[in-house]
Scaffold this motif. Structure first.
Motif, PDB file in Angstrom:
ATOM      1  N   ARG A  82       0.819  -1.208   0.000  1.00  0.00           N
ATOM      2  CA  ARG A  82       0.000   0.000   0.000  1.00  0.00           C
ATOM      3  C   ARG A  82       0.855   1.261   0.000  1.00  0.00           C
ATOM      4  O   ARG A  82       0.488   2.265  -0.606  1.00  0.00           O
ATOM      5  N   HIS A  83       2.002   1.167   0.668  1.00  0.00           N
ATOM      6  CA  HIS A  83       2.874   2.338   0.729  1.00  0.00           C
ATOM      7  C   HIS A  83       3.477   2.641  -0.636  1.00  0.00           C
ATOM      8  O   HIS A  83       3.577   3.801  -1.038  1.00  0.00           O
ATOM      9  N   LEU A  84       3.872   1.581  -1.352  1.00  0.00           N
ATOM     10  CA  LEU A  84       4.505   1.787  -2.655  1.00  0.00           C
ATOM     11  C   LEU A  84       3.476   1.947  -3.771  1.00  0.00           C
ATOM     12  O   LEU A  84       3.834   2.151  -4.921  1.00  0.00           O
ATOM     13  N   ARG A  85       2.175   1.826  -3.404  1.00  0.00           N
ATOM     14  CA  ARG A  85       1.076   1.992  -4.369  1.00  0.00           C
ATOM     15  C   ARG A  85       1.239   1.089  -5.582  1.00  0.00           C
ATOM     16  O   ARG A  85       1.150   1.538  -6.726  1.00  0.00           O
ATOM     17  N   ILE A  86       1.501  -0.189  -5.356  1.00  0.00           N
ATOM     18  CA  ILE A  86       1.611  -1.152  -6.453  1.00  0.00           C
ATOM     19  C   ILE A  86       0.203  -1.421  -6.985  1.00  0.00           C
ATOM     20  O   ILE A  86      -0.676  -1.804  -6.214  1.00  0.00           O
ATOM     21  N   PRO A  87      -0.023  -1.196  -8.294  1.00  0.00           N
ATOM     22  CA  PRO A  87      -1.381  -1.369  -8.827  1.00  0.00           C
ATOM     23  C   PRO A  87      -1.854  -2.820  -8.687  1.00  0.00           C
ATOM     24  O   PRO A  87      -1.037  -3.721  -8.541  1.00  0.00           O
ATOM     25  N   VAL A  88      -3.138  -3.038  -8.773  1.00  0.00           N
ATOM     26  CA  VAL A  88      -3.812  -4.336  -8.625  1.00  0.00           C
ATOM     27  C   VAL A  88      -3.609  -4.930  -7.231  1.00  0.00           C
ATOM     28  O   VAL A  88      -4.564  -5.099  -6.479  1.00  0.00           O
ATOM     29  N   LEU A  89      -2.348  -5.209  -6.861  1.00  0.00           N
ATOM     30  CA  LEU A  89      -2.072  -5.759  -5.537  1.00  0.00           C
ATOM     31  C   LEU A  89      -2.622  -4.839  -4.455  1.00  0.00           C
ATOM     32  O   LEU A  89      -3.115  -5.269  -3.424  1.00  0.00           O
ATOM     33  N   ARG A  90      -2.559  -3.539  -4.722  1.00  0.00           N
ATOM     34  CA  ARG A  90      -3.003  -2.554  -3.760  1.00  0.00           C
ATOM     35  C   ARG A  90      -4.514  -2.673  -3.523  1.00  0.00           C
ATOM     36  O   ARG A  90      -4.991  -2.638  -2.391  1.00  0.00           O
ATOM     37  N   GLU A  91      -5.257  -2.867  -4.626  1.00  0.00           N
ATOM     38  CA  GLU A  91      -6.711  -3.017  -4.490  1.00  0.00           C
ATOM     39  C   GLU A  91      -7.046  -4.292  -3.719  1.00  0.00           C
ATOM     40  O   GLU A  91      -7.937  -4.302  -2.879  1.00  0.00           O
ATOM     41  N   ILE A  92      -6.278  -5.353  -4.022  1.00  0.00           N
ATOM     42  CA  ILE A  92      -6.537  -6.623  -3.337  1.00  0.00           C
ATOM     43  C   ILE A  92      -6.286  -6.468  -1.842  1.00  0.00           C
ATOM     44  O   ILE A  92      -7.096  -6.902  -1.018  1.00  0.00           O
TER      45      ILE A  92
END
Lengths: 219, 224
Positions: A42-52
Motif C-alpha cells: 500500500r505504501h509503494l502503491r503497487i497497482p492491482v495488488l493494492r486493491e486486493i
C-alpha cells in the motif's frame, strides 16, 4: 475455594495455556509478515495488488474472529479443503491480525517523511535498499506501541479458540465447570492464567514504549 | 455440483431468521453502547482529576477489564457471579452487563487520552484571557474533544458489534446460533450447507460493520 482442586488441575491449565500461547504466537508471527507485506504494497502503491490488499483489510477488520473461524473450520471442509483445528486457529489469527498489523506499519511508514526516501535515492541506493535500510527501521520503531497493543489484542482474541474445539484455557475452564461444578475455582484459574500470559506482555509493552521514545528524532 | 447451502438460505424462513439473529446481536451491542458511552465520558473526565484514590481505583478497573479477554469476562459474569451470589442472569443480561463494563472502560480511556492530549498552554491561555472554568470547557476543550472523540468512538461501536459474536458461547441465540440450527435442520437434505450459511453470516457481519467503519474513516479525514 478448594485449593486441592486447583492444585490437581494446574497441569491441565498449564497445558492449555501453552497451547494458547503456541498457536497464538505462530498466528501473530504470520500476521506480522502478512501485515508488513500489505503495508509495503500500500505504501509503494503497487497497482492491482493494492486493491486486493485494501479489500482484504476491509473484510478482515469488519468481521469477528469467531465468524472467520466458523467459516474456516466448518465451512471450508464442505468444498473439499481439509482443515485442522490448530491450523485454522493460526490461520484465523493471521487473517485477522494481518490487517491490524498492516495499518500499524502503514502509519509508521507514513510518519517517515518522503525527504528521507528521496535523500536515500539520491545517495545512490535503489528503492529496495532505501526501504530496507532507511525507512523500515525507523517506521518499525515508531509503530512499536501500537504493535504491542495489537499483540495483546490478538492474544486476547485467541479466547474464541474453544469454539473450534481447541483445548485452550476457555475450553478447559468450561470443561471443569461442566465436570465437577467447581465454578469459582475454574474461573479463578482462568483469570490467573490469562493474567500470567497477558500481564508480562503488557508490561513489556509499556517498557518498550518508553525506550522507543529515544528513537524519535528531534523531540 | 453439490449444493453449498445457497438454496438452504432461501428455503422457507431461513434468511429472515438469520437476519433476526443478527438483530439480536446488534440490539445487545446498541443497548451497551447507549449505556456505556455516557458512563465512559463521565469516568474519563473523572480520571483526569488529581485525586489519587479516584485515580488508583479507576486504573485497577480499567486495566483489569482491558487485559482480560471479553470471553473471560462473559464467563465470569454468566457462570461466576450467578454461582457466587446466587442470582439469576439470562445470557442477554449477562452480556449487556459485560459489554457495558467493557465499553465504559474503553470509552473512558479514549476520553482520558483525548483530554490529556491538550497542551497545557490552552488551559493557561484561556485563564489568562479571563475565562472561567465552565467557559474554558464550554468554548475551548469540549468542541475540540468532540471532534477528536467521535471518529474513535464510532470505531468502538464496530468493535462492540464484532465482540457480540462471543455471546454465542454463553448460550444467547444470535446469528451464529441460528446458522447452526439451520445447518443442523438441513443436515440430510444438503450436508454441505455449512459453507454457504457461514459465508452468509460472514457477509452479514461485514455489511453491519463496514458502513460504520467507513463513517469513522470519513469523520477522521474530515476533522483530523
Amino acid at each position: 475455594m478448594d485449593w486441592n482442586f486447583i492444585y490437581r488441575n494446574l497441569p491441565l491449565f498449564g497445558k492449555a495455556a501453552l497451547l494458547t500461547v503456541k498457536i497464538g504466537m505462530a498466528g501473530i508471527i504470520l500476521a506480522i509478515l502478512l501485515g508488513l507485506i500489505c503495508a509495503v504494497i500500500r505504501h509503494l502503491r503497487i497497482p492491482v495488488l493494492r486493491e486486493i490488499t485494501s479489500f482484504y483489510i476491509e473484510v478482515s477488520r469488519n468481521t469477528p474472529l469467531l465468524v472467520q473461524l466458523f467459516f474456516l473450520y466448518y465451512g471450508l471442509p464442505k468444498i473439499g479443503v481439509p482443515t485442522d483445528a490448530g491450523i485454522c486457529g493460526m490461520a484465523g489469527i493471521a487473517f485477522l491480525g494481518g490487517s491490524y498489523m498492516s495499518e500499524t506499519f502503514r502509519s509508521g511508514l507514513e510518519s517517515i517523511e518522503s525527504v528521507q526516501t528521496e535523500s536515500a535515492l539520491s545517495l545512490g541506493m535503489n528503492r529496495f535498499e532505501a526501504m530496507c535500510y532507511v525507512v523500515l527501521p525507523q517506521a518499525v520503531s515508531v509503530s512499536v506501541p501500537a504493535f504491542m497493543a495489537n499483540i495483546i489484542f490478538l492474544l486476547k482474541e485467541t479466547s474464541v479458540f474453544s469454539a473450534i474445539s481447541l483445548m485452550d484455557l476457555m475450553f478447559t475452564a468450561k470443561d471443569l465447570i461442566g465436570l465437577y461444578y467447581k465454578t469459582t475455582e475454574s474461573l479463578f484459574m482462568l483469570v490467573v492464567f490469562y493474567l500470567l500470559i497477558l500481564l508480562p506482555i503488557s508490561l513489556l509493552g509499556s517498557l518498550l514504549e518508553r525506550r522507543m521514545r529515544y528513537a524519535g528524532f528531534g523531540d | 455440483m453439490p449444493d453449498l447451502g445457497i438454496s438452504v438460505l432461501f428455503k422457507g424462513k431461513n434468511l429472515p431468521r438469520l437476519l433476526g439473529g443478527l438483530w439480536a446481536a446488534l440490539r445487545i451491542s446498541l443497548i451497551s453502547v447507549v449505556i456505556s458511552f455516557p458512563l465512559g465520558i463521565l469516568l474519563g473526565a473523572l480520571m483526569t482529576l488529581k485525586n489519587p484514590f479516584v485515580k488508583a481505583a479507576m486504573r485497577i478497573y480499567l486495566e483489569f477489564i482491558r487485559i482480560m479477554p471479553q470471553m473471560v469476562l462473559l464467563f465470569l459474569f454468566y457462570f461466576g457471579t450467578t454461582r457466587a451470589f446466587g442470582w439469576d442472569l439470562t445470557g442477554e443480561t449477562a452480556s449487556v452487563i459485560v459489554f457495558v463494563l467493557w465499553g465504559t472502560a474503553e470509552m473512558s480511556d479514549l476520553v482520558r487520552g483525548c483530554l490529556i492530549s491538550f497542551p497545557a498552554h490552552q488551559y493557561e491561555t484561556s485563564e489568562a484571557l479571563g475565562l472561567g472554568k465552565a467557559q474554558l470547557y464550554r468554548y475551548i476543550i469540549i468542541p475540540q474533544a468532540v471532534r477528536r472523540l467521535i471518529p474513535l468512538s464510532v470505531n468502538l461501536v464496530t468493535r462492540m458489534i464484532k465482540t457480540t459474536s462471543l455471546i454465542l458461547m454463553i448460550g444467547v441465540v444470535e446469528i451464529l446460533k441460528v446458522a447452526q440450527q439451520i445447518i443442523e435442520a438441513n443436515r440430510t437434505a444438503s450436508p454441505n450447507a455449512a459453507f454457504g450459511v457461514y459465508l452468509a453470516v460472514f457477509f452479514l457481519y461485514f455489511i453491519a460493520c463496514w458502513p460504520i467503519s467507513m463513517l469513522a474513516q470519513y469523520l477522521e479525514r474530515k476533522w483530523g
